[in-house]
Design an enzyme around this catalytic site. Structure first.
Site, PDB file in Angstrom:
ATOM      1  N   HIS A 144       0.744  -1.221  -0.073  1.00  0.00           N
ATOM      2  CA  HIS A 144       0.076   0.086  -0.005  1.00  0.00           C
ATOM      3  C   HIS A 144       0.920   1.114  -0.179  1.00  0.00           C
ATOM      4  O   HIS A 144       1.925   1.245   0.033  1.00  0.00           O
ATOM      5  CB  HIS A 144      -1.039   0.037   0.965  1.00  0.00           C
ATOM      6  CG  HIS A 144      -0.475  -0.155   2.443  1.00  0.00           C
ATOM      7  ND1 HIS A 144       0.218   1.195   3.244  1.00  0.00           N
ATOM      8  CD2 HIS A 144      -0.360  -1.067   3.565  1.00  0.00           C
ATOM      9  CE1 HIS A 144       0.806   0.699   4.312  1.00  0.00           C
ATOM     10  NE2 HIS A 144       0.320  -0.555   4.426  1.00  0.00           N
TER      11      HIS A 144
ATOM     12  N   CYS B 243       3.646  -4.568   6.680  1.00  0.00           N
ATOM     13  CA  CYS B 243       3.192  -4.192   5.321  1.00  0.00           C
ATOM     14  C   CYS B 243       4.220  -3.775   4.352  1.00  0.00           C
ATOM     15  O   CYS B 243       5.302  -3.349   5.113  1.00  0.00           O
ATOM     16  CB  CYS B 243       2.156  -3.261   5.199  1.00  0.00           C
ATOM     17  SG  CYS B 243       0.305  -4.412   6.205  1.00  0.00           S
TER      18      CYS B 243
END
Length: 731
Positions: A682, A707
């Site tokens: 992301h 992430c």
């Protein structure tokens, strides 16, 4: 009337004689001309005398004489005009024949074969000052001494100049480097002598109109073509860039594209790449035996189960060390007029004790004994060699306790007056020579040797030729061991067999294999897994206190999934029960596009889509590849930010799953793409409106909770481009 008649007669006679003279000058018939001219002049005089005498004795009246004169004059004029017409026809016929003959002669001149001597003569006019030009006795010898004829096997005056030889000569005089290319443009001359110089002449626009299969390597150079080449040589000599620019403009885009392709395929990869200088090789050990040179003890050590010496110590034992700074090479030579002094027993003991157990590392310094390149290592920036390699200077004997080197000969002098140094062959003779060399290769997998032979023609006195190993097929398949001189045009190498056997010795093979890596092995070594190794603080979850475990992934503040480094056992342990090392620095050494593509293709990675994603944790960068013609091609590389050691990004293979426009509470992350579970690709963190970036300077560093973050731009591209079920490799 009589006067007019005589005048016309003389004019016609003179014109006719002049025509005969002009014709004679072409055919060289001087005798015929003189005889014919004498006869004509005599006839004219007799005719004039006859007519004058007739006028004086005739007894006719003026009218009769005048009428008779008119009739006679008309007859003479008619006869003369008829003769002139014949002469004109004859003259025109000769002119046409001469013109045809001249045209034929010009064609013959343009189609005459140029000889080697004629070629050198013309080059001397261009490249040699006038005063030197005037004293050239033998153009072939002069050309050899000047280096014009390097690479030319048959150097005789009347030797016909071929296009292949002309290409090499042009490169010699204009100092143009050869081109080694895999491009098939010149496949019809593959394996021919000097093919790399033919390609160079073509790429420099000195040769034109050459297409595959039409080069005519052995075709003779004609006068017409040679004159064109001479003009190009002059222009190139004056200004190479201007010449090439002009020729490129008139040659068109077709040739420019061929040259571009030719130059783009000049990368050759050695099968075995040398390790970096300073790479650890082993430990220097104490020698239980003593080493003597002509009765004088010298400091010695053991490395790789063999006796070794320091080069710097040899200076006091009858040797000179010549250093070549440009090549980083040392040449060991005997100093026969220098007395051996040696070192004292105390100094030897001190040196040996101070250097034992020091690290032996690889050095890129080359060491030569004669034309042999011998193994060399480094300890404390001092070069180290095997004592047995000094055997060319004498005999080496070992009785179990002592090694004795007796300097009783100098086999380094092979009498060839040719030197191998670096990648060059140097001619130290007073005349040009041909040198035949042999390259030795080793295939580590099959443990077999192979050779490639080459001949350097006409190396000028005090000149050199460059060895280009890349032109051999073995270069990209086998390890290069060394080059040996087989013979010259003056004599054979008396050490040839000994040098071959030396390079095939196990000690040399071990050295070559020890300082080199297989190209695949070297490539694979560039990619290192980012494994996090923790230490158990206490015994829990089936792991014991002090045990080393790999941290696989975890839930921030709750638990870690671990794997024992000793037993391979996996399990979950509480947060805080393991000591985690600090984040390592990011590896700044980027891999090239070619290395990346070669790596993923050699690894055989597959994907259900035409895309493959690789996140390199070591370098904090994500690469995206796309399948083209059955091979992965690099599409995009993006800086990223992965998990910190305490909240690591999981390693392994995954597949792309869901995606969404954004997520977050009190903040916003855009363009998320699911990897596995809660782990996503992301954007960096933004404010709740998605307008402002909240974190700066995090890309390229470990900073997340697991992430993988991209810039907003890269996250949008990734979101839009990478389809579901694409394989992801995180390493």
């Amino acid at each position: 009337m009589k006067t007019r008649k005589l005048l016309l007669l003389w004019i016609y006679r003179v014109i006719f004689i002049l025509a005969i003279i002009i014709l004679s000058s072409f055919i060289g018939s001087n005798t015929i001309l003189v005889a014919y001219a004498d006869e004509t002049i005599t006839g004219a005089i007799e005719e004039t005398y006859k007519e004058t005498n007739t006028e004086e004795i005739s007894g006719q009246d003026d009218q009769d004489l005048e009428e008779g004169s008119v009739a006679e004059e008309g007859e003479e004029i008619e006869e003369t005009e008829s003769g002139n017409e014949t002469e004109r026809i004859q003259e025109d016929g000769h002119t046409q024949e001469e013109n045809a003959k001249n045209a034929t002669t010009q064609d013959e001149i343009e189609n005459i074969d140029i000889t080697l001597e004629e070629c050198i003569k013309e080059l001397v006019k261009i490249f040699t000052p006038t005063e030197e030009n005037e004293i050239v006795d033998d153009y072939i010898i002069f050309g050899e001494n000047q280096g014009y004829l390097k690479g030319i096997p048959n150097r005789k005056k009347d030797q016909v100049l071929t296009r292949g030889n002309l290409a090499r000569i042009m490169c010699n005089v204009l100092n143009i480097q050869p081109i080694y290319s895999k491009d098939p443009l010149f496949s019809d001359i593959k394996g021919q002598l000097n093919e790399e110089y033919i390609k160079a002449a073509y790429a420099e626009y000195l040769f034109d109109g050459i297409n595959q299969g039409e080069f005519g390597y052995n075709h003779a150079v004609k006068t017409e073509h040679f004159e064109i080449i001479l003009d190009r040589i002059k222009s190139y000599k004056a200004n190479p860039q201007a010449f090439k620019g002009k020729m490129k403009a008139v040659s068109g885009t077709n040739k420019a594209e061929k040259i571009k392709k030719l130059l783009s395929m000049t990368t050759y990869k050695s099968a075995a790449k040398k390790i970096d200088s300073g790479t650890y090789m082993g430990i220097l050990k104490k020698n239980q035996s003593k080493v003597f040179i002509n009765g004088y003890q010298i400091p010695s050590f053991i490395y790789n189960d063999s006796t070794v010496l320091f080069l710097s110590d040899l200076k006091q034992y009858g040797f000179n060390l010549d250093w070549n700074d440009a090549l980083k090479a040392i040449c060991i030579q005997r100093a026969k007029d220098q007395a051996i002094t040696g070192l004292s027993t105390e100094e030897i003991k001190k040196r040996e004790e101070s250097l034992v157990n020091h690290k032996v590392v690889y050095t890129n310094t080359s060491v030569y004994i004669g034309n042999r390149k011998i193994p060399c290592y480094s300890v404390n920036n001092s070069s180290l060699i095997y004592v047995n390699d000094l055997s060319l200077f004498g005999s080496v004997e070992w009785n179990g306790k002592e090694v004795k080197l007796t300097l009783n000969n100098d086999m380094t002098n092979d009498g060839l007056n040719v030197k191998l140094l670096g990648n060059k062959v140097y001619n130290c003779n007073n005349a040009s020579i041909d040198v035949e060399i042999v390259h030795l290769w080793y295939d580590e997998k099959s443990r077999s040797f192979s050779t490639d032979e080459d001949i350097f023609y006409s190396i000028p006195k005090n000149g050199s030729e460059t060895i280009h190993l890349e032109k051999y097929a073995s270069y990209e398949k086998k390890a290069y061991i060394g080059t040996i001189i087989k013979k010259t045009s003056l004599s054979v190498n008396p050490l040839y067999e000994k040098d071959i056997n030396y390079y095939k010795s196990q000690r040399v093979i071990d050295y070559v294999c020890g300082i080199s890596k297989d190209s695949d092995e070297n490539l694979f070594s560039l990619v290192k897994p980012s494994i996090i190794i923790g230490t158990m603080k206490r015994s829990v979850g089936g792991f014991t206190k002090g045990e080393k475990v790999e941290i696989l992934y975890g839930e921030d503040g709750s638990w870690y999934q671990c794997k024992s480094m000793s037993t391979g056992k996996t399990g979950r342990i509480p947060w805080g029960s393991v000591s985690i090392p600090p984040d390592p620095p990011t590896n700044k050494n980027r891999m090239t596009k070619e290395q990346l593509e070669t790596y993923v293709n050699k690894k055989g990675f597959t994907s259900q889509t035409n895309y493959f994603v690789w996140t390199d944790l070591d370098r904090q960068i994500t690469h995206v590849f796309q399948k083209e013609n059955g091979r992965w091609k690099l599409l995009r590389s993006m800086l990223c930010s992965t998990g910190r050691n305490i909240t690591p990004t999981p390693r392994g293979f995954f597949t792309i799953k869901e995606r969404g426009a954004y997520f977050g509470k009190g903040y916003m992350c855009k363009n998320w793409v699911q990897i596995w579970g809660d782990y996503l690709y992301h954007s960096v963190l933004m404010d709740v409106t998605g307008t402002y970036v909240l974190e700066n300077n995090v890309l390229g560093k470990r900073a997340s909770h697991g992430c993988i973050r991209f810039s907003v731009e890269d996250s949008k591209w990734f979101y839009d481009t990478i389809p579901r079920n694409t394989t992801v490799w995180i390493n």
